[in-house]
Design an enzyme around this catalytic site. Structure first.
Site, PDB file in Angstrom:
ATOM      1  N   GLY B 269       0.857  -1.310   0.188  1.00  0.00           N
ATOM      2  CA  GLY B 269       0.045   0.090  -0.015  1.00  0.00           C
ATOM      3  C   GLY B 269       0.815   1.120  -0.138  1.00  0.00           C
ATOM      4  N   TRP B 272       2.290   1.557  -3.357  1.00  0.00           N
ATOM      5  CA  TRP B 272       1.571   2.003  -4.529  1.00  0.00           C
ATOM      6  C   TRP B 272       1.326   3.467  -4.486  1.00  0.00           C
ATOM      7  CZ3 TRP B 272      -2.542   5.524  -3.977  1.00  0.00           C
ATOM      8  CH2 TRP B 272      -3.349   5.396  -5.286  1.00  0.00           C
ATOM      9  N   HIS B 273       1.788   4.299  -3.407  1.00  0.00           N
ATOM     10  CA  HIS B 273       1.872   5.808  -3.626  1.00  0.00           C
ATOM     11  C   HIS B 273       3.126   6.150  -4.335  1.00  0.00           C
ATOM     12  CE1 HIS B 273      -1.081   5.311  -0.415  1.00  0.00           C
ATOM     13  NE2 HIS B 273      -1.751   6.350  -0.632  1.00  0.00           N
ATOM     14  N   GLY B 274       4.092   5.544  -4.531  1.00  0.00           N
ATOM     15  CA  GLY B 274       5.347   6.115  -4.987  1.00  0.00           C
ATOM     16  C   GLY B 274       6.723   5.250  -4.676  1.00  0.00           C
ATOM     17  N   PHE B 420       0.614   9.999  -8.179  1.00  0.00           N
ATOM     18  CA  PHE B 420       0.519   8.727  -7.818  1.00  0.00           C
ATOM     19  C   PHE B 420      -0.251   7.952  -9.107  1.00  0.00           C
ATOM     20  CE2 PHE B 420       0.104  10.512  -3.445  1.00  0.00           C
ATOM     21  CZ  PHE B 420       1.502  10.680  -3.175  1.00  0.00           C
TER      22      PHE B 420
END
Lengths: 456, 420
Positions: B269, B272-274, B420
């Site tokens: 998770g 996923w943001h970067g 993102f």
């Protein structure tokens, strides 16, 4: 696989309704307390919140009109809320579709009107001034608003030789000494309408209120520095004085392509026409966000020199760098000339004599300006002076300014200011004589008045 | 996006038409692999290449830089997860596939939520697309209010707090009070920015006759980490739960197995943001919070020692834990995380003029939002304002619009989650 859903059942609505009824009953029973607390609180801290004054003594609340009004308004709004919840008719109206948005728009309109009401407008402007650093644009436009829109046409007794207006940017603000010029025109007869970085589109927007001032002479200082700068519509410079006619004027000087490119800015200005909540957004933001309670810390203070300039000072190197970067053939050059033409026509049509002095900057800065821009500006202004009928004085027709006359890259220092003011007095005197105007006996000859020793 | 659309449409069609489980599985893995490869290449290639270089240089090896100068496609994280969920749902038999390619393309590229979510599920959006939009007057009203609310959150709340956050995170040696103000401001900035976008997307969808999923449910009223993730970025957290945590085994395999799954899920998770170590640490931090919460709960169950912690205390503690997470999330580097935390530990609470103005601005913007949300939370009604009686509703509408007009920032500031 379960995903959350928004609960929007009748039960949820009933829950809000029950909650409101409970709250309104509690508020109603506590309304006497709320009245007193608001009264005392507003009396004590009202001026702190508005004007950043130290808190008043709570003991003096009885005599506070502000506190009393705030207290009564708070109590009344509670009673009104309670009553609307218990009035069957309003309950039915509650279900009328679109009524709430309609009332909301009405409220916003009334809020806008309240902001324009003289007393509340004065409180608003003074509150903004109290918390705005001296060199902020918001503060400048408030002063300009007060000068242009609040003050009546200038009436001076006894009648001066000439009511002179100096209109333009910080260049003319620093270039002409009001006190020195008043030795020619008469005391209180010279008025400055200057904003930092004033651009020709602003001249156009301010032409109507300036014409209403019934000035005898308006003096401007203009060069390629003013016409070859803006890449897009300077909305923050135009928003505060946006009126239907002004926005139409702005739109009319743009080509269709420019209008499309600046559509966001035009929409911005159009919104400013509709509501003062938008046109006054910068001062409102100042009022809302700039607050501090430790008064000993204090707001940033500008240096004496910066106060005199009315803008932050940039050294010569930075100024030259800025000039190289900013002075370009931007898409708005033609629009600027058209806007200036309209300004000139409006003032001359109103019987005001317009004197345009061809501006310049520090010799090093001038080297950064493309010579073609100077030639083009001179040519266009000469053409306009013939067609509109104003005085255009080029650099070779006026006093020559030397390297030592400059404070920074674009602003004159005191020597330069005295030189230019003295020249202007002579010029106005000669041209007034030429035009056959009578000289008041009490006014001394313009030359050589109040000249510093190092002057020409 | 076109490639992703074509591959997923083809794979889902093959899965739906095939009875052979091996073929179905191969098609599923083809789709998943293709999506993850595209996402990995654009989003994570440079991160891993840089990390490899760093490791090599620490080991005394000299490698030629392998980073690529590529532009991250807009919304890639969002639409990749959306298409993957569709194919997986078709594979699982939870969803009937869309027969028309254009309908599927609309599902992938549905413009209101394309760039920053919510990450829609096939089971919710695909049937709506297939049956066509259902516009209504009520939908128009709801949509208009959602858009106004979203604009308020973005232009008034988030964009006015942005300068405070930017200046705090640009300081070299911030004091405790500056860190506190900056981190609180970021908590509300990111909430306003992201949930504002979601509200606008949902509002536009609602006005066009489509109902997009709820993505935020008063996240700062969460009382524990598990509760927080049921309120914050719900479309991502539920995606991770349904397509990662549960397939990994969820909580069915004992305590340590569950903890492993929680950490892996939150780590992904975060990633996923970067592609940055700060996001990795942020993910691990939230994983640790979830584990701690589970551990405390199980310890309480086993010992029978039920301490009743007041609601407000739980709320304040959880908010501050979330804020520590936001500090990690917003920091430019791991060094800055340590600098900010050490600034906080100095307990220096002297207020300069700028700090006072920042504190005032923060309070002025956030307190009304907190009060309204407290009403929403206490009545359990997210549409609290719309259900108020005439007078307060009108006052609320007028206040939001007046604030939007006079306090809104309409410069060219992007939504944070666009990156993102």
């Amino acid at each position: 696989m379960s995903l959350p859903q928004e609960i929007e059942t009748n039960q949820a609505c009933r829950c809000v309704s029950d909650w409101e009824r409970g709250l309104s009953t509690i508020l109603l029973w506590s309304s006497p307390v709320i009245l007193i607390v608001t009264w005392v609180g507003s009396a004590t801290f009202g001026k702190t919140l508005l004007f950043l004054y130290p808190a008043a003594s709570p003991a003096g609340f009885i005599s506070s009109k502000l506190g009393l009004v705030a207290g009564i308004l708070a109590a009344l709004s509670i009673v009104l809320y309670w009553a609307t919840l218990r009035t069957a008719r309003i309950e039915r109206a509650n279900r009328l579709p679109g009524l709430s948005p309609l009332l909301c728009l009405l409220g916003l309109g009334l809020g806008g009107l309240l902001l324009q009401f003289p007393k509340s407008h004065w409180v608003f402007q003074e509150s903004v001034k109290a918390r705005t650093p001296q060199l902020e644009f918001s503060r400048n436009i408030i002063f300009m608003q007060q000068k242009l829109f609040t003050e009546a046409p200038i009436e001076i007794t006894p009648a001066p030789l000439s009511k002179v207006g100096l209109v333009g940017s910080s260049q003319i603000n620093l270039g002409i000494d009001v006190e020195q010029l008043e030795t020619w025109s008469g005391e209180g007869a010279v008025h400055k309408y200057c904003l930092p970085g004033m651009v020709p589109l602003q001249y156009q927007a301010l032409s109507a209120p300036l014409a209403e001032k019934r000035l005898d002479v308006v003096v401007c200082w203009l060069s390629e520095f003013d016409f070859f700068r803006e890449r897009e519509l300077p909305t923050s410079r135009l928003r505060w004085c946006a009126e239907t006619a002004n926005v139409r004027d702005v739109f009319s000087v743009l080509t269709p392509n420019q209008a499309w490119f600046n559509r966001g800015h035009l929409a911005d200005l159009a919104t400013a026409v509709v509501t003062p909540l938008w046109s006054q957004r910068e001062p409102i933001q100042m009022l809302s966000f700039r607050f501090w309670w430790r008064f000993d810390v204090g707001a940033p203070v500008a240096s004496d020199e910066e106060q005199q300039v009315g803008a932050r000072l940039a050294d010569l190197d930075q100024g030259v760098k800025n000039a190289k970067q900013n002075i370009q053939r931007t898409p708005l050059v033609d629009a600027n000339f058209q806007a200036f033409e309209r300004f000139a026509r409006r003032l001359t049509d109103a019987g005001t004599r317009l004197v345009i002095i061809e501006g310049e900057s520090h010799p090093l800065t001038m080297e950064a300006y493309p010579p073609a821009f100077r030639a083009e500006t001179r040519e266009k202004l000469s053409e306009l002076s013939r067609s509109v009928g104003f005085d255009f004085v080029t650099t070779d027709q006026r006093v020559q300014l030397e390297t030592d006359d400059w404070r920074d890259a674009v602003h004159l220092n005191e020597t330069g200011e005295a030189k230019l003011t003295n020249w202007l007095m002579n010029y106005l005197q000669e041209s007034t004589n030429r035009l056959g105007a009578a000289l008041p006996v009490s006014v001394p000859s313009a030359h050589p008045l109040n000249l510093p020793s190092q002057s020409f | 996006m076109l490639a992703s659309t074509v591959i997923d449409f083809g794979c889902s069609r093959g899965i739906a038409n095939s009875q052979d489980s091996r073929v179905r599985r191969r098609l599923l893995w083809t789709s998943v692999a293709a999506n993850l490869t595209v996402l990995g290449f654009f989003k994570y290639y440079n991160f891993f290449a840089d990390s490899l270089l760093d490791i090599a240089s620490h080991a005394g090896l000299e490698l030629t830089p392998m980073t690529l100068n590529i532009v991250l496609p807009v919304g890639i994280s969002f639409y990749t997860f959306q298409t993957m969920s569709y194919t997986i749902d078709v594979y699982r038999g939870d969803l009937k596939r869309l027969s028309s390619f254009t309908d599927f393309a609309l599902y992938v590229a549905f413009f209101p939520q394309l760039v920053a979510g919510p990450i829609e599920r096939g089971s919710r959006l695909a049937p709506q697309i297939e049956s066509g939009p259902r516009t209504s007057w009520a939908g128009m009203q709801d949509g208009a209010w959602l858009i106004i609310k979203g604009l308020f959150k973005k232009a008034v709340l988030a964009d006015n707090l942005a300068p405070i956050v930017d200046s705090t995170f640009a300081m070299s040696d911030p004091s405790a009070v500056q860190v506190l103000i900056g981190v609180y401001a970021f908590a509300f900035q990111i909430y306003g920015d992201f949930s504002g976008y979601t509200d606008i997307a949902r509002g536009v969808g609602r006005m066009m006759g489509y109902n997009l999923m709820l993505n935020f449910r008063l996240p700062y009223f969460a009382t524990n980490p598990s509760d927080f993730w049921q309120r914050w970025h719900i479309s991502l957290s539920s995606w991770l739960r349904d397509y990662l945590y549960i397939p990994l085994g969820g909580n069915r395999g004992g305590k340590w197995f569950t903890y492993r799954n929680l950490v892996l899920t939150m780590l992904l998770g975060g990633l996923w943001h970067g592609a940055a170590w700060t996001f990795v640490i942020w993910g691990l931090f939230h994983g640790a919070l979830l584990i701690a919460h589970r551990q405390v709960a199980s310890w309480q169950r086993e010992s029978g020692w039920n301490v009743s912690v007041p609601y407000l205390v739980k709320l304040v503690v959880m908010f501050h834990l979330t804020c520590i997470g936001w500090l990690i999330f917003r920091a430019e580097s791991t060094t800055q995380i340590l600098e900010m935390l050490s600034g906080l530990a100095r307990f220096d609470f002297g207020l300069s003029l700028a700090d006072q103005m920042n504190a005032w601005k923060l309070a002025l913007l956030c307190v009304p939002v907190i009060l309204i949300q407290a009403c929403q939370e206490s009545t359990g009604n997210l549409n609290f304002v719309r259900h108020l009686s005439l007078l307060p509703r009108t006052v609320a509408y007028a206040s939001v619009i007046a604030a939007l007009l006079s306090l809104g920032q309409f410069g060219q500031s992007e939504f944070i989650y666009f990156q993102f």
